[in-house]
Design a protein around this motif. Sequence first.
Motif, PDB file in Angstrom:
ATOM      1  N   GLU A 171       1.114  -1.586  -0.286  1.00  0.00           N
ATOM      2  CA  GLU A 171       0.204  -0.249  -0.064  1.00  0.00           C
ATOM      3  C   GLU A 171       0.928   1.182   0.256  1.00  0.00           C
ATOM      4  OE1 GLU A 171      -3.474  -1.448   2.314  1.00  0.00           O
ATOM      5  OE2 GLU A 171      -2.815   0.166   3.318  1.00  0.00           O
ATOM      6  N   CYS A 172       1.088   1.823  -1.125  1.00  0.00           N
ATOM      7  CA  CYS A 172       1.968   3.263  -1.129  1.00  0.00           C
ATOM      8  C   CYS A 172       1.272   4.274  -2.223  1.00  0.00           C
ATOM      9  CB  CYS A 172       3.375   2.711  -2.111  1.00  0.00           C
ATOM     10  SG  CYS A 172       3.646   2.149  -3.153  1.00  0.00           S
ATOM     11  N   ILE A 173       1.631   5.251  -1.739  1.00  0.00           N
ATOM     12  CA  ILE A 173       0.458   6.005  -3.155  1.00  0.00           C
ATOM     13  C   ILE A 173       1.348   6.016  -4.486  1.00  0.00           C
ATOM     14  CG2 ILE A 173       0.469   8.890  -2.771  1.00  0.00           C
ATOM     15  CD1 ILE A 173       0.345   8.634   0.027  1.00  0.00           C
ATOM     16  N   GLY A 174       0.101   5.815  -5.195  1.00  0.00           N
ATOM     17  CA  GLY A 174       0.200   5.960  -6.757  1.00  0.00           C
ATOM     18  C   GLY A 174       0.780   4.974  -6.855  1.00  0.00           C
ATOM     19  N   LEU A 175       0.613   3.459  -5.894  1.00  0.00           N
ATOM     20  CA  LEU A 175      -0.073   2.215  -6.727  1.00  0.00           C
ATOM     21  C   LEU A 175      -0.986   1.953  -6.902  1.00  0.00           C
ATOM     22  CD1 LEU A 175       1.283  -0.806  -5.942  1.00  0.00           C
ATOM     23  CD2 LEU A 175      -0.083  -1.288  -4.699  1.00  0.00           C
ATOM     24  N   GLU A 176      -1.063   1.099  -8.290  1.00  0.00           N
ATOM     25  CA  GLU A 176      -2.800   1.318  -8.724  1.00  0.00           C
ATOM     26  C   GLU A 176      -2.681  -0.289  -9.122  1.00  0.00           C
ATOM     27  OE1 GLU A 176      -2.020   2.436 -13.229  1.00  0.00           O
ATOM     28  OE2 GLU A 176      -1.013   4.645 -13.109  1.00  0.00           O
ATOM     29  N   LEU A 177      -3.865  -0.586  -9.564  1.00  0.00           N
ATOM     30  CA  LEU A 177      -4.976  -1.984  -9.431  1.00  0.00           C
ATOM     31  C   LEU A 177      -6.091  -1.840 -10.084  1.00  0.00           C
ATOM     32  CD1 LEU A 177      -5.049  -4.570  -7.740  1.00  0.00           C
ATOM     33  CD2 LEU A 177      -6.723  -3.337  -6.886  1.00  0.00           C
ATOM     34  N   TRP A 178      -5.527  -2.762 -10.971  1.00  0.00           N
ATOM     35  CA  TRP A 178      -6.392  -3.796 -12.054  1.00  0.00           C
ATOM     36  C   TRP A 178      -7.701  -4.283 -11.568  1.00  0.00           C
ATOM     37  CZ3 TRP A 178      -9.365  -2.051 -15.979  1.00  0.00           C
ATOM     38  CH2 TRP A 178     -10.393  -2.916 -16.762  1.00  0.00           C
ATOM     39  N   ASP A 179      -8.682  -4.287 -11.274  1.00  0.00           N
ATOM     40  CA  ASP A 179      -9.914  -5.249 -10.696  1.00  0.00           C
ATOM     41  C   ASP A 179     -10.793  -5.824 -11.648  1.00  0.00           C
ATOM     42  OD1 ASP A 179     -11.838  -3.685 -11.563  1.00  0.00           O
ATOM     43  OD2 ASP A 179     -12.701  -3.173  -9.552  1.00  0.00           O
ATOM     44  N   GLY A 180     -10.213  -5.822 -12.791  1.00  0.00           N
ATOM     45  CA  GLY A 180     -10.767  -6.837 -14.103  1.00  0.00           C
ATOM     46  C   GLY A 180     -12.601  -5.954 -14.788  1.00  0.00           C
ATOM     47  N   LYS A 181     -12.419  -4.828 -14.178  1.00  0.00           N
ATOM     48  CA  LYS A 181     -13.584  -4.037 -14.311  1.00  0.00           C
ATOM     49  C   LYS A 181     -12.832  -2.088 -14.263  1.00  0.00           C
ATOM     50  CE  LYS A 181     -16.967  -6.211 -12.426  1.00  0.00           C
ATOM     51  NZ  LYS A 181     -18.453  -6.247 -11.618  1.00  0.00           N
ATOM     52  N   LYS A 182     -12.043  -2.454 -13.429  1.00  0.00           N
ATOM     53  CA  LYS A 182     -11.378  -1.084 -14.036  1.00  0.00           C
ATOM     54  C   LYS A 182     -10.106  -0.599 -12.915  1.00  0.00           C
ATOM     55  CE  LYS A 182     -14.646   1.187  -9.942  1.00  0.00           C
ATOM     56  NZ  LYS A 182     -15.616   1.746 -10.155  1.00  0.00           N
ATOM     57  N   TYR A 183      -9.829  -0.022 -12.902  1.00  0.00           N
ATOM     58  CA  TYR A 183      -7.993   0.992 -12.798  1.00  0.00           C
ATOM     59  C   TYR A 183      -8.685   1.371 -11.469  1.00  0.00           C
ATOM     60  CZ  TYR A 183      -4.880  -0.658 -16.281  1.00  0.00           C
ATOM     61  OH  TYR A 183      -4.472  -1.903 -17.068  1.00  0.00           O
ATOM     62  N   TRP A 184      -8.024   1.341 -10.290  1.00  0.00           N
ATOM     63  CA  TRP A 184      -7.981   1.976  -8.607  1.00  0.00           C
ATOM     64  C   TRP A 184      -6.168   2.400  -8.610  1.00  0.00           C
ATOM     65  CZ3 TRP A 184     -12.407   2.272  -6.425  1.00  0.00           C
ATOM     66  CH2 TRP A 184     -13.182   1.672  -6.283  1.00  0.00           C
ATOM     67  N   VAL A 185      -6.571   3.266  -7.659  1.00  0.00           N
ATOM     68  CA  VAL A 185      -4.756   3.991  -6.895  1.00  0.00           C
ATOM     69  C   VAL A 185      -5.056   4.339  -5.808  1.00  0.00           C
ATOM     70  CG1 VAL A 185      -6.133   6.739  -7.622  1.00  0.00           C
ATOM     71  CG2 VAL A 185      -3.192   5.654  -8.230  1.00  0.00           C
ATOM     72  N   MET A 186      -3.815   4.009  -4.908  1.00  0.00           N
ATOM     73  CA  MET A 186      -3.516   4.463  -4.434  1.00  0.00           C
ATOM     74  C   MET A 186      -3.382   5.854  -3.524  1.00  0.00           C
ATOM     75  SD  MET A 186      -4.172   3.638  -0.668  1.00  0.00           S
ATOM     76  CE  MET A 186      -4.051   2.139  -0.287  1.00  0.00           C
ATOM     77  N   THR A 187      -4.664   6.498  -3.009  1.00  0.00           N
ATOM     78  CA  THR A 187      -4.262   7.744  -2.457  1.00  0.00           C
ATOM     79  C   THR A 187      -3.789   8.485  -1.261  1.00  0.00           C
ATOM     80  OG1 THR A 187      -6.868   8.550  -2.217  1.00  0.00           O
ATOM     81  CG2 THR A 187      -5.950   8.512  -4.450  1.00  0.00           C
ATOM     82  N   GLU A 188      -3.458   9.360  -0.572  1.00  0.00           N
ATOM     83  CA  GLU A 188      -3.482   8.903   0.530  1.00  0.00           C
ATOM     84  C   GLU A 188      -4.739   9.149   1.838  1.00  0.00           C
ATOM     85  OE1 GLU A 188      -1.943  12.918   0.971  1.00  0.00           O
ATOM     86  OE2 GLU A 188      -0.454  12.784   0.311  1.00  0.00           O
ATOM     87  N   ASP A 189      -5.492   9.004   1.132  1.00  0.00           N
ATOM     88  CA  ASP A 189      -6.911   9.112   1.332  1.00  0.00           C
ATOM     89  C   ASP A 189      -7.871   6.599   1.929  1.00  0.00           C
ATOM     90  OD1 ASP A 189      -7.342  11.429   2.611  1.00  0.00           O
ATOM     91  OD2 ASP A 189      -8.070  12.357   0.614  1.00  0.00           O
ATOM     92  N   GLY A 190      -6.706   6.422   0.551  1.00  0.00           N
ATOM     93  CA  GLY A 190      -7.226   5.367   1.063  1.00  0.00           C
ATOM     94  C   GLY A 190      -6.865   5.451  -0.981  1.00  0.00           C
ATOM     95  N   TRP A 191      -7.741   4.359  -1.340  1.00  0.00           N
ATOM     96  CA  TRP A 191      -7.772   3.424  -2.615  1.00  0.00           C
ATOM     97  C   TRP A 191      -9.317   4.440  -3.528  1.00  0.00           C
ATOM     98  CZ3 TRP A 191      -4.355   1.029  -5.043  1.00  0.00           C
ATOM     99  CH2 TRP A 191      -3.518  -0.281  -5.051  1.00  0.00           C
ATOM    100  N   ALA A 192      -8.912   5.169  -4.455  1.00  0.00           N
ATOM    101  CA  ALA A 192      -9.435   5.106  -5.400  1.00  0.00           C
ATOM    102  C   ALA A 192      -9.552   4.661  -6.394  1.00  0.00           C
ATOM    103  CB  ALA A 192      -9.353   7.513  -5.491  1.00  0.00           C
ATOM    104  N   ALA A 193     -11.352   5.224  -7.585  1.00  0.00           N
ATOM    105  CA  ALA A 193     -11.315   4.558  -9.260  1.00  0.00           C
ATOM    106  C   ALA A 193     -10.504   5.751  -9.578  1.00  0.00           C
ATOM    107  CB  ALA A 193     -13.057   4.758  -9.659  1.00  0.00           C
ATOM    108  N   LYS A 194      -9.325   5.675 -10.695  1.00  0.00           N
ATOM    109  CA  LYS A 194      -8.382   6.147 -11.603  1.00  0.00           C
ATOM    110  C   LYS A 194      -9.497   6.699 -12.400  1.00  0.00           C
ATOM    111  CE  LYS A 194      -3.953   5.954 -14.328  1.00  0.00           C
ATOM    112  NZ  LYS A 194      -3.231   5.738 -14.665  1.00  0.00           N
ATOM    113  N   PRO A 195      -9.193   8.179 -12.426  1.00  0.00           N
ATOM    114  CA  PRO A 195     -10.190   8.890 -13.489  1.00  0.00           C
ATOM    115  C   PRO A 195      -9.349   8.057 -15.648  1.00  0.00           C
ATOM    116  CG  PRO A 195      -8.991   9.691 -12.044  1.00  0.00           C
ATOM    117  CD  PRO A 195      -8.794   8.895 -11.509  1.00  0.00           C
TER     118      PRO A 195
END
Length: 137
Positions: A113-137
């Motif tokens: 869990e580090c800021i900027g880490l990206e994750l693909w969940d099979g439907k969309k990309y997520w990015v780790m922010t200071e506030d937690g996981w957020a959908a990548k625009p």
Amino acid sequence: MPDSLTIADAANWYRASVPLIAGASASRPDYAEPFPYAWSLKSRLRLAGALALYDQEAVDEFLRAFPLPTQHEMLLAAFAASAEGGDFHGAALATLLTVCESERKAFPGTVGECIGLELWDGKKYWVMTEDGWAAKP
């Protein structure tokens, strides 16, 4: 409890505890000046966080991430920054009770869990922010 926290858990506990020092200092009217008492409490909280780590090899890293200048250094810096006749003791106390930006970002969470880490969940990309996981625009 000694040897009971991960470095991220200890960091979170310390960051949550520092603001509580103000209330503890206010409840001690027998201290003429709150700064030395507050500094002592913060020093003890920092040490308790370090001693609570599972991995005692991480103690130095924890202490470097949460530096605590001496009382003298803090008062000198506050005096130098204050206007003539300003309340430099109050300024030093405010600095002491503030969790700075680098301390807020230290040890953000579990491994991976580090800021900027990206994750693909099979439907969309997520990015780790200071506030937690957020959908990548």
